[in-house]
Design a protein around this motif. Structure first.
Motif, PDB file in Angstrom:
ATOM      1  N   ASP A  53     -30.466  20.784  35.843  1.00 54.84           N
ATOM      2  CA  ASP A  53     -29.233  20.023  35.659  1.00 54.84           C
ATOM      3  C   ASP A  53     -28.019  20.673  36.308  1.00 54.84           C
ATOM      4  N   GLY A  54     -28.218  21.774  37.015  1.00 53.46           N
ATOM      5  CA  GLY A  54     -27.133  22.409  37.737  1.00 53.46           C
ATOM      6  C   GLY A  54     -26.276  23.345  36.921  1.00 53.46           C
ATOM      7  N   ARG A  55     -26.694  23.627  35.680  1.00 57.61           N
ATOM      8  CA  ARG A  55     -25.939  24.539  34.817  1.00 57.61           C
ATOM      9  C   ARG A  55     -26.764  25.797  34.601  1.00 57.61           C
ATOM     10  N   PHE A  56     -26.226  26.912  35.046  1.00 55.17           N
ATOM     11  CA  PHE A  56     -26.990  28.146  35.087  1.00 55.17           C
ATOM     12  C   PHE A  56     -27.185  28.755  33.704  1.00 55.17           C
ATOM     13  N   THR A  57     -28.336  29.381  33.537  1.00 57.20           N
ATOM     14  CA  THR A  57     -28.673  30.172  32.362  1.00 57.20           C
ATOM     15  C   THR A  57     -29.333  31.462  32.835  1.00 57.20           C
ATOM     16  N   PRO A  58     -29.479  32.465  31.960  1.00 55.87           N
ATOM     17  CA  PRO A  58     -30.183  33.680  32.371  1.00 55.87           C
ATOM     18  C   PRO A  58     -31.598  33.413  32.895  1.00 55.87           C
TER      19      PRO A  58
END
Length: 280
Positions: A53-58
């Motif tokens: 979804d284009g939202r970064f996470t670790p």
């Protein structure tokens, strides 16, 4: 789905993210196929295409640490990747120009920080002439400064591989003629396209991994790797997409697409991060 795409006359298998529904994957496959990118199972040595979804996470930082790094492609309208990002991904993997070929592209060889600043002003003016917002023009000037100074001061090394300018980044204002970088810019598809190219090919994925790991946290100065860490975060915050092609020992091409609209919550908008390390 075991098809492959020929990239530089060699088969390339891209592995879809397993969290995608079959319906979403089928739609995404259609978008990618129009640029000759066909999804397959791949093997451990093949790049993994992660549609998210284009939202970064670790977790995305961990994917970037794979060998080779995963290609993080945002899904946008209707849960699909955009056509312009599919084109960029195809160009990146095929070694083709990353700025749209139909765009009127300007180029400049840069040998000083002052020249980087001047090009940033020219690119910002091009945004305003194209009807972009003042916020977009400011973001473009900022991105030009960051990618230009990184290519100018962080990339060059001497004959023994030691950085020539990065350790004294704050004091150096100009570089030797052989260490100049190339900056290209254009406005097309509702965004500014910016690209810095150096002749050293030293950039690793590690500083980008650190940026993604800390995404959503308060920005902190990271002086490792020449002090470019905070600048890379600003680049990613301002851009819709960052695409990097590294040819080891020869060149790094660092391209960004910056939306021409208002800057409201731009850092929270979907991002794609595409890092390609060429072989040979």
């Amino acid at each position: 789905m075991d098809t492959v795409a020929a990239v530089k006359d060699a088969p390339l298998k891209l592995t879809p993210d397993t969290t995608l529904t079959p319906e979403a994957l089928e739609k995404a496959s259609g978008v990618l196929a129009r640029d000759g990118l066909l999804l397959g199972r791949g093997d451990d040595a093949a790049p993994r295409l992660v549609l998210f979804d284009g939202r970064f996470t670790p977790a995305h930082a961990a994917l970037l640490e794979r060998r080779p790094p995963a290609l993080l492609l945002a899904t946008r309208e209707g849960g699909q990747p955009s056509a312009w990002e599919a084109r960029l991904l195809s160009a990146l993997l095929r070694g083709e120009p990353m700025i749209p070929q139909e765009a009127a592209t300007s180029v400049a060889w840069l040998g000083s920080v002052a020249e980087v600043t001047a090009v940033g002003e020219r690119a910002a003016e091009a945004v305003l002439q194209a009807g972009g917002s003042k916020g977009a023009a400011s973001r473009v000037a900022d991105v030009v400064h960051e990618i230009g100074v990184n290519a100018l001061l962080d990339a060059p090394v001497d004959g023994s591989g030691e950085p020539k300018y990065a350790h004294r980044r704050g004091q150096v204002q100009s570089v030797a003629d052989d260490d100049r970088c190339l900056l290209s810019w254009a406005v097309a598809d509702g965004r500014a396209w910016l690209e810095a190219t150096d002749r050293f090919g030293r950039l690793s994925v590690s500083p980008l991994v650190r940026v993604v790991k800390a995404w959503g946290e308060k920005a902190q100065v990271d002086a490792s790797g020449g002090g470019a860490g905070l600048g890379l975060r600003r680049i990613l915050e301002h851009s819709d997409v960052v695409a990097v092609r590294v040819t080891p020992g020869k060149r790094t091409q660092f391209a960004c697409g910056v939306d021409l609209g208002d800057a409201r919550r731009r850092a929270a908008q979907p991002k794609s991060l595409l890092f390609s390390l060429e072989r040979g």
